[in-house]
Design a protein around this motif. Structure first.
Motif, PDB file in Angstrom:
ATOM      1  N   ASP A  51       0.830  -1.205   0.000  1.00 57.00           N
ATOM      2  CA  ASP A  51       0.000   0.000   0.000  1.00 57.00           C
ATOM      3  C   ASP A  51       0.867   1.259   0.000  1.00 57.00           C
ATOM      4  O   ASP A  51       0.640   2.197  -0.785  1.00 57.00           O
ATOM      5  N   CYS A  52       1.850   1.285   0.888  1.00 53.87           N
ATOM      6  CA  CYS A  52       2.720   2.468   0.988  1.00 53.87           C
ATOM      7  C   CYS A  52       3.523   2.673  -0.290  1.00 53.87           C
ATOM      8  O   CYS A  52       3.700   3.806  -0.756  1.00 53.87           O
ATOM      9  N   ALA A  53       4.006   1.582  -0.869  1.00 52.65           N
ATOM     10  CA  ALA A  53       4.845   1.685  -2.067  1.00 52.65           C
ATOM     11  C   ALA A  53       4.044   2.169  -3.263  1.00 52.65           C
ATOM     12  O   ALA A  53       4.525   2.995  -4.055  1.00 52.65           O
ATOM     13  N   ALA A  54       2.826   1.670  -3.431  1.00 56.06           N
ATOM     14  CA  ALA A  54       2.002   2.092  -4.567  1.00 56.06           C
ATOM     15  C   ALA A  54       1.677   3.574  -4.471  1.00 56.06           C
ATOM     16  O   ALA A  54       1.703   4.295  -5.476  1.00 56.06           O
ATOM     17  N   ASP A  55       1.378   4.055  -3.261  1.00 57.41           N
ATOM     18  CA  ASP A  55       1.082   5.481  -3.079  1.00 57.41           C
ATOM     19  C   ASP A  55       2.341   6.323  -3.281  1.00 57.41           C
ATOM     20  O   ASP A  55       2.305   7.368  -3.943  1.00 57.41           O
ATOM     21  N   ALA A  56       3.459   5.882  -2.716  1.00 55.54           N
ATOM     22  CA  ALA A  56       4.692   6.663  -2.795  1.00 55.54           C
ATOM     23  C   ALA A  56       5.229   6.718  -4.215  1.00 55.54           C
ATOM     24  O   ALA A  56       5.803   7.731  -4.634  1.00 55.54           O
ATOM     25  N   ASP A  68      -3.311   5.757 -13.064  1.00 56.77           N
ATOM     26  CA  ASP A  68      -3.633   4.510 -13.746  1.00 56.77           C
ATOM     27  C   ASP A  68      -3.170   4.497 -15.197  1.00 56.77           C
ATOM     28  O   ASP A  68      -3.593   3.695 -16.001  1.00 56.77           O
ATOM     29  N   SER A  69      -2.260   5.422 -15.529  1.00 58.17           N
ATOM     30  CA  SER A  69      -1.793   5.507 -16.904  1.00 58.17           C
ATOM     31  C   SER A  69      -0.906   4.316 -17.244  1.00 58.17           C
ATOM     32  O   SER A  69      -0.194   3.782 -16.398  1.00 58.17           O
ATOM     33  N   PHE A  78       8.446   5.411 -16.640  1.00 54.50           N
ATOM     34  CA  PHE A  78       8.581   6.624 -15.839  1.00 54.50           C
ATOM     35  C   PHE A  78       9.329   6.390 -14.532  1.00 54.50           C
ATOM     36  O   PHE A  78      10.042   7.245 -14.053  1.00 54.50           O
ATOM     37  N   VAL A  79       9.131   5.240 -13.920  1.00 50.23           N
ATOM     38  CA  VAL A  79       9.758   4.940 -12.639  1.00 50.23           C
ATOM     39  C   VAL A  79      10.360   3.540 -12.708  1.00 50.23           C
ATOM     40  O   VAL A  79       9.681   2.588 -13.086  1.00 50.23           O
ATOM     41  N   ARG A  80      11.616   3.422 -12.319  1.00 49.32           N
ATOM     42  CA  ARG A  80      12.279   2.118 -12.299  1.00 49.32           C
ATOM     43  C   ARG A  80      12.475   1.713 -10.847  1.00 49.32           C
ATOM     44  O   ARG A  80      13.129   2.420 -10.082  1.00 49.32           O
ATOM     45  N   GLY A  81      11.878   0.570 -10.489  1.00 51.29           N
ATOM     46  CA  GLY A  81      11.905   0.139  -9.103  1.00 51.29           C
ATOM     47  C   GLY A  81      12.613  -1.186  -8.919  1.00 51.29           C
ATOM     48  O   GLY A  81      12.714  -2.006  -9.835  1.00 51.29           O
ATOM     49  N   LEU A  82      13.098  -1.403  -7.711  1.00 50.99           N
ATOM     50  CA  LEU A  82      13.793  -2.628  -7.340  1.00 50.99           C
ATOM     51  C   LEU A  82      13.253  -3.095  -6.003  1.00 50.99           C
ATOM     52  O   LEU A  82      13.156  -2.310  -5.056  1.00 50.99           O
ATOM     53  N   GLN A  96       2.838  -2.747  -9.886  1.00 47.30           N
ATOM     54  CA  GLN A  96       2.658  -2.718 -11.334  1.00 47.30           C
ATOM     55  C   GLN A  96       1.186  -2.751 -11.707  1.00 47.30           C
ATOM     56  O   GLN A  96       0.794  -2.244 -12.771  1.00 47.30           O
ATOM     57  N   SER A  97       0.340  -3.304 -10.842  1.00 48.21           N
ATOM     58  CA  SER A  97      -1.091  -3.321 -11.093  1.00 48.21           C
ATOM     59  C   SER A  97      -1.741  -1.981 -10.773  1.00 48.21           C
ATOM     60  O   SER A  97      -2.602  -1.496 -11.522  1.00 48.21           O
ATOM     61  N   LYS A  98      -1.302  -1.362  -9.671  1.00 48.42           N
ATOM     62  CA  LYS A  98      -1.928  -0.115  -9.218  1.00 48.42           C
ATOM     63  C   LYS A  98      -1.268   1.125  -9.805  1.00 48.42           C
ATOM     64  O   LYS A  98      -1.877   2.197  -9.837  1.00 48.42           O
ATOM     65  N   ALA A  99      -0.026   0.999 -10.239  1.00 45.67           N
ATOM     66  CA  ALA A  99       0.706   2.151 -10.785  1.00 45.67           C
ATOM     67  C   ALA A  99       1.512   1.683 -11.997  1.00 45.67           C
ATOM     68  O   ALA A  99       2.728   1.494 -11.911  1.00 45.67           O
ATOM     69  N   PRO A 100       0.859   1.485 -13.148  1.00 53.48           N
ATOM     70  CA  PRO A 100       1.518   0.880 -14.317  1.00 53.48           C
ATOM     71  C   PRO A 100       2.769   1.581 -14.820  1.00 53.48           C
ATOM     72  O   PRO A 100       3.616   0.906 -15.407  1.00 53.48           O
TER      73      PRO A 100
END
Length: 283
Positions: A51-56, A68-69, A78-82, A96-100
Motif C-alpha cells: 500500500d505504501c509503495a504504490a502510493d509513494a 492509472d496511466s 517513468f519509474v524504475r523500481g527494485l 505494477q497493477s496499481k501504478a503501471p
C-alpha cells in the motif's frame, strides 16, 4: 502447512527433476498471487508495504501523468523500481497493477522465491542483496579496455593471436543479467528479515532468510543501509519495513548515520508488534 526445505531441493529443481508446488493463493485489493513451497506467504507486513509503495511511487510520476496511466506513447518507463527480497513477488506485482508506469525488478536469495515471483508476473533474479548488479559491473568492466597500460610488456609475444576472445565469462551468470539503470533506481523496497533470532530459533532451508534478522533483528537492515546508496537515483527513495521488535529508534539512527532522512510513511498494529514503513532519501 507442509513446506519442503533443503539446499538439495533446488539442485533437483534446476535439473528439471522436481517443480515446487503451489501451496496457497493470496488475494489483496484485487491482486492475487500464487505462493510456492519454501516461499514466504504474503501477510500483514507485505500488504502494508504494498500500500505504501504504490502510493509513494506516484510521487515520482512526471506532472500530468494519471496514476492509472500505462506507459507513454514512446514506451518510456517513468519509474524504475527494485524490490530486495521479493519473495512471492506480491509487492512488485501490486505496484505494477496499481501504478503501471512503474517497472519493477525483484531479487531474492531464495531460488524458489524467484520462480514464484516470475510465476506472478514479476521480472526476478536470484541474488544476495545487490550482488547481482556487482557481478554485472564486473562483467562489463572485463569487456572494457584497461584504464592504463601495464608497467612492463612481456619479454616474448605469441606468434599468433586468437581470432576471437573466449565466450566464457567468469562465474555462472543468469540469462539476461539485469543492469542497474544508468542513474540508479527511483524506488527501492525492502521487507527484510527483521525478527531478532537466536541460533536455536532458526528454521531449516531457504525460508529462514525471510525471518532471521540476527540477534537484534538488524543484520540485513544494517547491510542494506550501507549499500543502498550506490543504487539509488538522485531523485529516488527507498522504503524499508521494520517491526517494533527491531527497534524503531535504532533503525532511524542508522538511516541518518548513512546519510538518509527518515520518515514514517505507514504503520500497523499486528498482534504483539507494530509494523512501520520508513521512507529514506538522501539528506
Amino acid at each position: 502447512m507442509n513446506r519442503k526445505s533443503g539446499d538439495g531441493y533446488y539442485q533437483n529443481l534446476a535439473r528439471g527433476e522436481q517443480v515446487p508446488a503451489v501451496v496457497s493463493k493470496v488475494t489483496y485489493e484485487g491482486v492475487s498471487a500464487d505462493v510456492l513451497e519454501d516461499v514466504y506467504e504474503p501477510a500483514e507486513d507485505t500488504f502494508l508495504l504494498a500500500d505504501c509503495a504504490a502510493d509513494a511511487a506516484r510521487l515520482l510520476f512526471p506532472p500530468g501523468i494519471p496514476a492509472d496511466s500505462a506507459f507513454s506513447g514512446s514506451g518510456d518507463i517513468f519509474v524504475r523500481g527494485l524490490e530486495i527480497g521479493c519473495g512471492s513477488g506480491f509487492v512488485s506485482q501490486f505496484i505494477q497493477s496499481k501504478a503501471p508506469p512503474v517497472h519493477m525488478v525483484g531479487i531474492d536469495i531464495n531460488p524458489n522465491a524467484v520462480l514464484c515471483s516470475r510465476r506472478n508476473g514479476v521480472c526476478a533474479y536470484q541474488s544476495d542483496m545487490f550482488e547481482i548488479f556487482e557481478r554485472n559491473r564486473r562483467v562489463q568492466s572485463s569487456d572494457s579496455p584497461p584504464d592504463k597500460l601495464p608497467d612492463k610488456l612481456p619479454d616474448e609475444l605469441p606468434d599468433e593471436l586468437p581470432d576471437e576472445l573466449p565466450d566464457e565469462l567468469p562465474d555462472e551468470l543468469p540469462d539476461n543479467l539485469p543492469a542497474m539503470p544508468a542513474n540508479g533506481f527511483d524506488l527501492i523496497l525492502f521487507n527484510p528479515p527483521y525478527l531478532p533470532t537466536a541460533e536455536d530459533e532458526r528454521v531449516p532451508g531457504y525460508l529462514n532468510y525471510a525471518f532471521d534478522g540476527g540477534v537484534f533483528g538488524r543484520d540485513s537492515i544494517d547491510r542494506f543501509l550501507e549499500e543502498v546508496g550506490d543504487y539509488l537515483s538522485d531523485r529516488g527513495f527507498f522504503l524499508l519495513l521494520i517491526s517494533s521488535l527491531t527497534g524503531l529508534d535504532e533503525v532511524i539512527g542508522a538511516m541518518k548515520m548513512n546519510g538518509f532522512s527518515a520518515e514514517v510513511l505507514g504503520r500497523a498494529k499486528v498482534s504483539f508488534e507494530e509494523l512501520f514503513v520508513l521512507k529514506g532519501k538522501w539528506l
